[in-house]
Motif scaffolding. Structure first.
Motif: not given
Length: 252
Positions: A162-163, A166, A170, A172
């Motif tokens: 997920c990081d 992101k 960009k 979520k």
């Protein structure tokens, strides 16, 4: 979607929840010829795709529809799209090197069936022994194919991927992320949520330096997440776009 690496085929289950309809297809990966199983549309909703192996598609019915208990095995020949054999009182358990294991719903033990005929060749196979045999053979069967791992929200690997997404895109992601690696690429399938709580599923391919190679929204307006939404086989990426379009990308 199920891969039959032994026969170089894919099997598909396509469901329409609004109309309570389901259809089943087999696709030759040699010439991309698609055939639909000749099943009565009115009864298809109560069937499901279990697996595909050695040129057969294994479908299940339901014993108790309220709890979703599987009952019955229908084995369709992918080349002829005809029913090859059936075992109406047993439940599909898995494929082993020796044949198909089926669950005896009354005795809660397993029977070994001959793959091509469905004939019972061994009685009273233990559940522990059967689980080990299926898991061991799945490892052998999947050597030619890469399936994604599903990481759910809250799990450690989910946070790491997920990081990464992101930072790179960009976005979520929510609920779950599918992840796979090959020697050349990283594959991620993730979900984003709109203001109404519906989900979009996006598939991305990165090289090992983290550079984006492909980004494609493959489903829109979903109510929940899925699994195995893409597979990699023989240096090709396979996925279903918007539930009804098979897309194949060459990875070479």
């Amino acid at each position: 979607m199920r891969l039959d690496a032994a026969a170089n085929r894919l099997a598909f289950e396509v469901r329409d929840a609004d109309l309570l309809l389901a259809d089943f297809y087999t696709l030759s990966l040699c010439n991309y010829k698609l055939d639909k199983l000749p099943l009565p549309a009115a009864k298809n909703w109560w069937l499901g795709l279990e697996d595909a192996y050695e040129g057969l598609l294994f479908l299940h019915g339901y014993g108790d529809r309220q709890v979703g208990q599987h009952k019955g095995i229908l084995a369709y020949n992918a080349a002829t799209i005809n029913l090859q054999w059936q075992q109406p009182e047993l439940a599909f358990y898995g494929v082993t090197i020796d044949g198909v294991l089926a669950l005896n719903l009354q005795g809660q033990n397993l029977k070994l069936l001959q793959t091509k005929t469905g004939t019972i060749v061994s009685q009273n196979v233990s559940l522990d022994g059967g689980a080990t045999a299926v898991a061991s053979f799945n490892t052998v069967r999947s050597q030619a194919c890469t399936y994604p791992m599903l990481y759910l929200e809250g799990e450690p690997y989910y946070s790491e991927v997920c990081d990464f997404l992101k930072h790179k895109l960009k976005v979520k992601p929510v609920k779950g992320i599918e992840y796979a690696e090959t020697e050349q690429n990283i594959f991620t399938g993730f979900y984003t949520e709109d203001a109404h709580g519906n989900l979009d599923n996006t598939l991305c391919v990165f090289n090992l330096d983290g550079e984006l190679q492909l980004q494609e929204r493959i489903a829109h307006g979903l109510s929940g997440i899925g699994s195995d939404t893409f597979i990699i086989f023989n240096h090709k990426l396979y996925f279903i776009r918007q539930r009804n379009i098979l897309v194949v990308y060459s990875l070479t």
